[in-house]
Design a protein around this motif. Structure first.
Motif, PDB file in Angstrom:
ATOM      1  N   ILE A   1      13.888 -43.392 -38.770  1.00 33.57           N
ATOM      2  CA  ILE A   1      13.702 -42.030 -39.293  1.00 33.57           C
ATOM      3  C   ILE A   1      14.043 -41.024 -38.192  1.00 33.57           C
ATOM      4  CG2 ILE A   1      12.079 -40.423 -40.367  1.00 33.57           C
ATOM      5  CD1 ILE A   1      10.416 -42.940 -41.144  1.00 33.57           C
ATOM      6  N   TYR A   2      14.853 -40.011 -38.556  1.00 37.80           N
ATOM      7  CA  TYR A   2      15.252 -38.964 -37.622  1.00 37.80           C
ATOM      8  C   TYR A   2      14.772 -37.617 -38.161  1.00 37.80           C
ATOM      9  CZ  TYR A   2      18.437 -42.585 -35.890  1.00 37.80           C
ATOM     10  OH  TYR A   2      18.977 -43.746 -35.388  1.00 37.80           O
ATOM     11  N   SER A   3      14.031 -36.886 -37.343  1.00 42.70           N
ATOM     12  CA  SER A   3      13.476 -35.608 -37.786  1.00 42.70           C
ATOM     13  C   SER A   3      14.414 -34.454 -37.424  1.00 42.70           C
ATOM     14  CB  SER A   3      12.108 -35.376 -37.149  1.00 42.70           C
ATOM     15  OG  SER A   3      12.256 -35.085 -35.769  1.00 42.70           O
ATOM     16  N   PRO A   4      14.255 -33.297 -38.071  1.00 43.22           N
ATOM     17  CA  PRO A   4      15.101 -32.136 -37.759  1.00 43.22           C
ATOM     18  C   PRO A   4      14.932 -31.641 -36.320  1.00 43.22           C
ATOM     19  CG  PRO A   4      14.001 -31.849 -39.864  1.00 43.22           C
ATOM     20  CD  PRO A   4      13.380 -33.039 -39.217  1.00 43.22           C
ATOM     21  N   ASP A   5      13.736 -31.847 -35.716  1.00 46.02           N
ATOM     22  CA  ASP A   5      13.542 -31.427 -34.328  1.00 46.02           C
ATOM     23  C   ASP A   5      13.903 -32.549 -33.356  1.00 46.02           C
ATOM     24  OD1 ASP A   5      11.447 -33.024 -35.057  1.00 46.02           O
ATOM     25  OD2 ASP A   5       9.886 -31.795 -34.141  1.00 46.02           O
ATOM     26  N   ARG A   6      14.681 -33.491 -33.849  1.00 44.04           N
ATOM     27  CA  ARG A   6      15.327 -34.525 -33.060  1.00 44.04           C
ATOM     28  C   ARG A   6      14.349 -35.490 -32.401  1.00 44.04           C
ATOM     29  NH1 ARG A   6      20.841 -32.413 -30.512  1.00 44.04           N
ATOM     30  NH2 ARG A   6      21.265 -34.584 -31.002  1.00 44.04           N
TER      31      ARG A   6
ATOM     32  N   ASN B   1      12.108 -30.146 -25.447  1.00 38.37           N
ATOM     33  CA  ASN B   1      11.382 -29.497 -24.351  1.00 38.37           C
ATOM     34  C   ASN B   1      11.335 -30.378 -23.104  1.00 38.37           C
ATOM     35  OD1 ASN B   1      10.778 -27.286 -25.970  1.00 38.37           O
ATOM     36  ND2 ASN B   1       8.993 -28.319 -26.840  1.00 38.37           N
ATOM     37  N   GLU B   2      11.692 -31.651 -23.255  1.00 39.02           N
ATOM     38  CA  GLU B   2      11.654 -32.567 -22.126  1.00 39.02           C
ATOM     39  C   GLU B   2      13.042 -32.722 -21.533  1.00 39.02           C
ATOM     40  OE1 GLU B   2      10.329 -35.848 -24.514  1.00 39.02           O
ATOM     41  OE2 GLU B   2       8.356 -35.789 -23.580  1.00 39.02           O
ATOM     42  N   ALA B   3      13.090 -32.847 -20.214  1.00 40.53           N
ATOM     43  CA  ALA B   3      14.381 -33.049 -19.558  1.00 40.53           C
ATOM     44  C   ALA B   3      15.029 -34.340 -20.034  1.00 40.53           C
ATOM     45  CB  ALA B   3      14.191 -33.078 -18.040  1.00 40.53           C
ATOM     46  N   ILE B   4      14.229 -35.405 -20.133  1.00 37.24           N
ATOM     47  CA  ILE B   4      14.765 -36.677 -20.586  1.00 37.24           C
ATOM     48  C   ILE B   4      15.214 -36.591 -22.039  1.00 37.24           C
ATOM     49  CG2 ILE B   4      12.493 -37.579 -21.261  1.00 37.24           C
ATOM     50  CD1 ILE B   4      13.429 -40.345 -20.453  1.00 37.24           C
ATOM     51  N   GLY B   5      14.518 -35.783 -22.830  1.00 40.03           N
ATOM     52  CA  GLY B   5      14.903 -35.608 -24.220  1.00 40.03           C
ATOM     53  C   GLY B   5      16.233 -34.887 -24.354  1.00 40.03           C
ATOM     54  N   ARG B   6      16.425 -33.820 -23.582  1.00 40.58           N
ATOM     55  CA  ARG B   6      17.680 -33.079 -23.646  1.00 40.58           C
ATOM     56  C   ARG B   6      18.859 -33.962 -23.244  1.00 40.58           C
ATOM     57  NH1 ARG B   6      14.302 -29.142 -21.320  1.00 40.58           N
ATOM     58  NH2 ARG B   6      15.135 -29.540 -19.237  1.00 40.58           N
ATOM     59  N   GLU B   7      18.643 -34.761 -22.195  1.00 38.65           N
ATOM     60  CA  GLU B   7      19.714 -35.650 -21.747  1.00 38.65           C
ATOM     61  C   GLU B   7      20.005 -36.722 -22.804  1.00 38.65           C
ATOM     62  OE1 GLU B   7      20.761 -38.491 -17.939  1.00 38.65           O
ATOM     63  OE2 GLU B   7      18.717 -38.430 -18.701  1.00 38.65           O
ATOM     64  N   ARG B   8      18.956 -37.314 -23.359  1.00 42.67           N
ATOM     65  CA  ARG B   8      19.140 -38.387 -24.324  1.00 42.67           C
ATOM     66  C   ARG B   8      19.819 -37.870 -25.596  1.00 42.67           C
ATOM     67  NH1 ARG B   8      16.238 -43.369 -24.213  1.00 42.67           N
ATOM     68  NH2 ARG B   8      15.356 -42.645 -22.250  1.00 42.67           N
TER      69      ARG B   8
END
Length: 275
Positions: free
Chosen positions: A217-222, A114-121
């Protein structure tokens, strides 16, 4: 006659000099070449630091993520597929370091789509996930905040670790073994209505040896939690180490496949562990 004799000696002397120089030069090279040998891990570490310096210079400059990666991480950008280059070109890069989330036993950073920085990362993570790069390069690009928070010794160590790709869904196992520099992946399927995930990584060090492991740890919702690197010893057995953490969300943690990445940070020989 004296002049002739002098010249004869001079010519003989000149003929002997190159042989002496060659022998001395050969011995000199034998001594100096090992000293001049470049440690690949050290070279990679220095390259990462140069890229981080460039990142500071380009801070605030408007460019696409593809342009950003090409300018700051050219050695990595050259390995990315045309498909991922096209996807990265769709993001306009505005670099912003996120605040670290500090929990007991480690440090994490949260990203959501949901975050712009998250989508880019996440686009960056997808682009470099399967490349033959070091763990140091991956962490510095995809999780810069965590990388900068690590000690210099650990950053140098990651520069000598070739990043391991995620394998098939093998599930979380009761026990396994790992060597220094090795990375192992395990996954666990989490069903609906689960509000808490507890992760307990344990190993017992041989006598007088301090081995260190880490877990990310990596979650399914990234979302990314870790790497957790601070281990605690058991009161009853100082040689037995533990990294214990848990993830809680009252409305329920992400449903689906969770990935656990175990790394042998410092291991003498082979280290058995359980998770």
């Amino acid at each position: 006659m004296r002049m002739k004799a002098y010249r004869t000696k001079e010519v003989l002397s000149i003929k002997k000099i190159p042989q002496t120089i060659l022998l001395a030069g050969f011995l000199f090279l034998l001594l100096i070449i090992p000293a001049l040998a470049v440690d690949p891990a050290e070279e990679n570490y220095l390259q990462i630091q140069k890229s981080l310096d460039l990142m500071e210079q380009y801070n605030g400059t408007e460019m696409t993520t593809a342009e950003y990666l090409e300018k700051i991480w050219p050695q990595v950008y050259a390995k990315i597929s045309p498909e991922h280059k096209e996807k990265l070109a769709a993001f306009t890069h505005i670099w912003e370091l996120k605040e670290l989330d500090r929990t007991d036993g480690g440090t994490g950073i949260g990203f959501t789509l949901n975050e712009a920085i998250g989508r880019e990362r996440f686009a960056l993570m997808d682009a470099i996930e399967k490349l033959e790069i070091t763990e140091g390069e991956y962490q510095a690009i995809a999780q810069t905040e965590i990388y900068l928070d690590l000690s210099e010794d650990l950053r140098k160590h990651l520069s000598g670790m070739v990043r391991a790709q995620r394998g098939p869904d093998v599930g979380v196992r009761g026990g396994a073994s790992i060597t220094e520099g090795e990375t192992q992946w395990f996954s666990k399927n989490v069903t609906a209505n689960v509000t808490r995930i507890s992760v307990d990584l344990q190993w017992e060090n041989p006598a007088n040896i301090q081995n260190n492991l880490s877990i990310t740890i990596y979650s399914p919702d990234r979302c990314v939690f870790g790497p957790f690197i601070e281990a605690e010893s058991f009161y009853s057995n100082p040689q037995k180490m533990q990294i214990h953490t848990y993830i809680v969300r009252p409305e329920g943690v992400a449903e689906g496949e969770w990935w656990y990445c175990i790394q042998g940070v410092k291991v003498d020989g082979v280290q058995n562990y359980t998770i």
